[in-house]
Design a protein around this motif. Structure first.
Motif, mmCIF file in Angstrom:
data_model
loop_
_atom_site.group_PDB
_atom_site.id
_atom_site.type_symbol
_atom_site.label_atom_id
_atom_site.label_comp_id
_atom_site.label_asym_id
_atom_site.label_seq_id
_atom_site.Cartn_x
_atom_site.Cartn_y
_atom_site.Cartn_z
ATOM 1 N N ASN A 194 115.776 -89.560 -30.147
ATOM 2 C CA ASN A 194 115.003 -90.739 -30.462
ATOM 3 C C ASN A 194 115.611 -92.050 -29.783
ATOM 4 O OD1 ASN A 194 113.600 -88.974 -31.988
ATOM 5 N ND2 ASN A 194 113.823 -89.815 -34.044
ATOM 6 N N GLN A 198 118.901 -85.124 -32.952
ATOM 7 C CA GLN A 198 117.525 -85.693 -33.057
ATOM 8 C C GLN A 198 117.561 -87.222 -32.895
ATOM 9 O OE1 GLN A 198 115.189 -84.100 -36.123
ATOM 10 N NE2 GLN A 198 113.398 -85.150 -35.725
ATOM 11 N N GLU A 240 120.806 -83.044 -36.977
ATOM 12 C CA GLU A 240 120.141 -84.211 -37.274
ATOM 13 C C GLU A 240 120.608 -85.218 -36.447
ATOM 14 O OE1 GLU A 240 121.998 -82.324 -39.662
ATOM 15 O OE2 GLU A 240 119.869 -81.506 -40.396
ATOM 16 N N ALA A 283 117.988 -84.286 -50.665
ATOM 17 C CA ALA A 283 116.807 -84.140 -50.038
ATOM 18 C C ALA A 283 115.780 -83.063 -50.395
ATOM 19 C CB ALA A 283 117.305 -83.910 -48.544
ATOM 20 N N ILE A 338 112.097 -83.876 -48.573
ATOM 21 C CA ILE A 338 112.482 -84.441 -47.009
ATOM 22 C C ILE A 338 113.641 -83.698 -46.664
ATOM 23 C CG2 ILE A 338 111.631 -86.810 -47.862
ATOM 24 C CD1 ILE A 338 114.849 -87.475 -47.997
ATOM 25 N N THR A 339 113.749 -83.754 -45.169
ATOM 26 C CA THR A 339 114.737 -83.080 -44.366
ATOM 27 C C THR A 339 115.933 -83.872 -44.294
ATOM 28 O OG1 THR A 339 114.028 -84.323 -42.411
ATOM 29 C CG2 THR A 339 112.881 -82.163 -42.942
ATOM 30 N N GLU A 360 118.532 -96.809 -41.799
ATOM 31 C CA GLU A 360 117.582 -98.164 -42.084
ATOM 32 C C GLU A 360 118.433 -98.956 -43.084
ATOM 33 O OE1 GLU A 360 114.224 -96.164 -43.607
ATOM 34 O OE2 GLU A 360 113.605 -95.766 -41.581
ATOM 35 N N LEU A 378 117.681 -91.074 -41.455
ATOM 36 C CA LEU A 378 116.970 -92.170 -41.220
ATOM 37 C C LEU A 378 117.125 -93.330 -42.344
ATOM 38 C CD1 LEU A 378 113.720 -90.521 -39.927
ATOM 39 C CD2 LEU A 378 115.600 -91.662 -38.607
ATOM 40 N N ARG A 379 116.872 -92.842 -43.623
ATOM 41 C CA ARG A 379 117.057 -93.829 -44.473
ATOM 42 C C ARG A 379 118.545 -94.402 -44.778
ATOM 43 N NH1 ARG A 379 114.877 -90.716 -50.384
ATOM 44 N NH2 ARG A 379 112.671 -90.441 -49.745
ATOM 45 N N PHE A 432 117.499 -84.939 -41.729
ATOM 46 C CA PHE A 432 117.048 -86.228 -40.783
ATOM 47 C C PHE A 432 116.189 -87.315 -41.567
ATOM 48 C CE2 PHE A 432 114.528 -87.851 -37.535
ATOM 49 C CZ PHE A 432 115.434 -88.390 -37.036
ATOM 50 N N GLU A 433 115.382 -87.069 -42.411
ATOM 51 C CA GLU A 433 114.813 -88.222 -42.838
ATOM 52 C C GLU A 433 115.709 -89.002 -43.877
ATOM 53 O OE1 GLU A 433 110.106 -86.776 -43.661
ATOM 54 O OE2 GLU A 433 111.543 -85.610 -44.399
#
Length: 507
Positions: free
Chosen positions: A111, A107, A104, A31, A36-37, A47, A43-44, A39-40
């Motif tokens: 969301n 969060q 993470e 990361a 990036i964090t 996805e 998200l990857r 958490f990002e």
């Protein structure tokens, strides 16, 4: 889905494997490398999982998503939000949903709630219309039997008729070593992230992982610059070890192999080892065996040189040989012990298997010119532990064997492991359940011994031999299935893999 078909196409998987204790560091550093964090990065992962699930089950309209307490559960919350946004019906059950989650995962949960998502607790009734189950309960940190309510949810998922997709690893499977200390998800597909973990490839993995998929989370270039401590090998690697032969080569160039064994009633073991060596490309193979086996072996395979095992014959053969294989059918009586005692004094490359290993367990020694090829029972005797101790951590066991006995160790089984004393470690990602029959180990000894005689190092001979042997068995299983496979059936396919330029052409 058939396990054999699940194993067929693994070319999309990386050939590097990372120990579980390194994964958290890889995530953080990966990361950071992209600014990036974490958490990002989560998200990857969500996805990637959502996209793959849609490809696999495009008609599934109602998803049950099971989220655990941790970042694996966080991935599940991301998947749930994406599925709901795509117009799918989502029922989400979360364990300990009222507890504070890691940053993470928390969060991701917030969301999901902000998007109108609902969280049910573990006791909630499951709707009847579920078409797909997403397992995001327990991740790679598990090292013991799951507790309640995880146990209940895992068992309920396994009983359900809907297919199960596991995020990163099937819940209940230990990522460090592939053991199953309690209940475990039976996944149809598993998507793992950033790095392959050993527990996805060895131990009980193949019973539970289903078809294994991989996503780097766009860290490919960064990962390429980091050598992994464990290698995954399959048939695609055989060209690196086995180049085409020179047109002018002769039998003396391809190794003089001595095979010793076959006491009363065990001519079959030594014959399979010796013929496997011939089929793997040895220039000359000499067999020293009990006198009653000489005639039958010469009749069955006249290309072999077969003699009675006597002191004089053994002295001459040890002088003649480039490589020595001892153990198949050797027995543990005085006949076998005397032969092994003399072989012990040789400094030539050697492979010990079967009864040679049982005798080694009685009188241990350490040497650098030897490959040993134990199955879990033999490994347990070599380490003076129970078979369950071996199977509870195969990676630890193979490392302990290499440290204690030196040279190279092949720990046979589903996801065969190859270890050298200098910390080399590989997983042979080949083979199938049809290999659970008598004689397969005898054939493997002949293949590895032959390749060692063809000037491969001990470690490379062990790796290439395990891969060629398992790939040949996979080819047999592809044609005929796994039930009823014989060790000698591998001879009809082995030539393709010890001549990889042919198999590459056929593909």
């Amino acid at each position: 889905m058939n396990n054999l078909n699940q194993q067929k196409d693994r070319t999309s998987l990386p050939y590097s494997v990372w120990p579980v204790e390194a994964i958290a560091g890889l995530e953080r550093e990966g990361a950071d490398s992209q600014g990036i964090t974490l958490f990002e990065l989560m998200l990857r992962a969500g996805e990637a999982a959502f996209s793959l699930i849609r490809q696999l089950w495009p008609q599934a309209q109602h998803w049950m998503i099971l989220c655990g307490y941790g970042n694996n559960g966080g991935d599940g919350f991301v998947i749930a939000r994406l599925a709901q946004a795509a117009g799918l019906k989502v029922t989400l059950i979360a364990v300990d949903s009222d507890r504070a989650l890691p940053e993470e995962a928390n969060q991701a949960r917030e969301n999901w709630l902000a998007a109108g998502g609902v969280i049910h607790d573990a006791s909630a009734r499951w709707p009847e219309s579920i078409a797909l189950i997403v397992d995001a309960l327990l991740g790679t940190g598990l090292n013991r039997s799951p507790d309640e309510p995880y146990t209940q949810l895992i068992e309920q998922a396994n009983r359900h008729s809907a297919p199960v997709f596991s995020v990163d690893i099937p819940s209940g499977l230990v990522a460090a070593n592939g053991t199953v200390p309690g209940v475990v998800i039976d996944a149809e597909h598993t998507l793992t992230f950033i790095a392959l973990k050993p527990g996805l490839l060895t131990g009980k993995a193949r019973d539970h992982v289903g078809k294994l998929h991989y996503h780097s989370l766009n860290l490919d270039l960064w990962l390429q610059g980091r050598p992994a401590p464990i290698a995954r090998y399959d048939a695609s690697h055989l060209t690196r070890w086995l180049p085409p032969r020179r047109a002018t080569s002769h039998k003396g160039d391809h190794g003089r192999l001595l095979v010793i064994g076959g006491d009363h009633g065990t001519a079959g073991a030594i014959r399979m080892t010796a013929e496997a060596a011939l089929r793997s490309g040895s220039g000359l193979v000499r067999v020293l065996t009990h006198i009653e086996n000489v005639g039958p072996l010469l009749t069955a395979r006249p290309e072999l040189m077969v003699q009675e095992l006597t002191t004089e014959a053994l002295d001459a053969a040890l002088e003649w040989a480039d490589v020595i294989v001892i153990g198949p059918g050797l027995g543990q009586g005085s006949w076998g012990k005397k032969a092994l005692k003399k072989v012990e004094n040789s400094q030539k490359t050697m492979l010990w298997d079967a009864d040679a290993l049982n005798l080694l367990a009685i009188s241990p020694d350490k040497r650098q010119n030897r490959i040993i090829t134990p199955h879990p029972g033999e490994a347990a005797r070599l380490l003076n532990v129970k078979v369950s101790d071996i199977e509870s951590d195969r990676l630890l066991a193979v490392r302990r064997l290499a440290k204690r006995y030196g040279g190279v160790v092949v720990l046979k089984g589903a996801g065969t492991l190859i270890a050298g004393e200098l910390d080399e470690l590989a997983i042979a990602d080949v083979g199938n359940a049809g290999m659970a029959s008598g004689g397969m180990g005898d054939v493997l000894s002949g293949v590895i011994g032959s390749l060692a005689g063809q000037k491969l190092s001990l470690y490379d001979a062990a790796c290439a031999g395990c891969v060629a042997h398992g790939a040949a068995a996979d080819a047999v299983a592809q044609r005929r299935g796994t039930r009823g496979m014989l060790a000698t059936d591998l001879f009809s396919e082995l030539y393709l893999f010890v001549n990889p330029e042919i198999s590459n052409t056929k593909e």
